[in-house]
Scaffold this active site. Structure first.
Site, PDB file in Angstrom:
ATOM      1  N   HIS A   1     -53.688 -47.212 142.656  1.00 35.23           N
ATOM      2  CA  HIS A   1     -53.278 -46.039 141.876  1.00 35.23           C
ATOM      3  C   HIS A   1     -51.832 -45.616 142.113  1.00 35.23           C
ATOM      4  O   HIS A   1     -51.388 -44.642 141.503  1.00 35.23           O
ATOM      5  CB  HIS A   1     -54.210 -44.871 142.229  1.00 35.23           C
TER       6      HIS A   1
ATOM      7  N   HIS B   1     -47.037 -42.613 140.978  1.00 36.80           N
ATOM      8  CA  HIS B   1     -48.437 -42.265 141.277  1.00 36.80           C
ATOM      9  C   HIS B   1     -49.174 -42.171 139.946  1.00 36.80           C
ATOM     10  O   HIS B   1     -48.910 -41.274 139.144  1.00 36.80           O
ATOM     11  CB  HIS B   1     -48.500 -40.944 142.039  1.00 36.80           C
TER      12      HIS B   1
END
Length: 149
Positions: free
Chosen positions: A57, A72
């Site tokens: 992620h 992110h």
């Protein structure tokens, strides 16, 4: 001076609008955030450099000036345990700006109850070191997000 480009196509929303107090308060570092298109996409490297951190992620690319840029993908997406994310490079790899790093689907992240809004942060920088930060408007993948002086 480092030009940081968008890893994602979508809309710039600025860090203050990230639904996470740590990112919204710039505690990780200054930068901006992208509300991505809701379709399967590839997150691109925002700078030329070396992948120094890699998770399904999130990733960090450090450029030749020692500037580490965190991308992110979504908020609380660590809770998805990598489901829906496909790594295209590995920690330690050298990448070029615009090179695909991770495949993911922001619509699937949203369907799983997480925000797909994606912070792009200048690690260990001060807000004064950044200029031209994109806080709003449509952004293309590879479009300029900010300059790190």
């Amino acid at each position: 001076m480092t030009t940081v480009t968008s890893p994602l196509a979508g809309r710039a929303v600025g860090l203050a609008n990230v639904p996470d107090p740590v990112f919204a308060g710039a505690m990780v570092g200054p930068g901006t955030a992208i509300d991505p298109l809701r379709e399967p996409i590839e997150a691109l490297s925002p700078v030329d450099g070396q992948v120094v951190s890699m998770h399904p992620h999130a990733f960090v690319v450090m450029d030749e000036n020692g500037h580490g840029v965190l991308t992110h993908l979504g908020i609380d997406t660590v809770q998805l345990n990598g489901e829906g994310f496909e790594l295209l490079v590995h920690k330690g790899d050298r990448v070029k700006r615009g090179q695909p790093v991770i495949k993911w689907n922001p619509a699937a992240v949203e369907a799983a109850g997480k925000s797909p809004i994606s912070p792009i942060v200048a690690l260990e920088a001060s807000a004064e070191q950044l200029s031209g930060v994109a806080e709003s408007g449509e952004i293309t993948a590879g479009g300029e997000l900010f300059i790190w002086n």
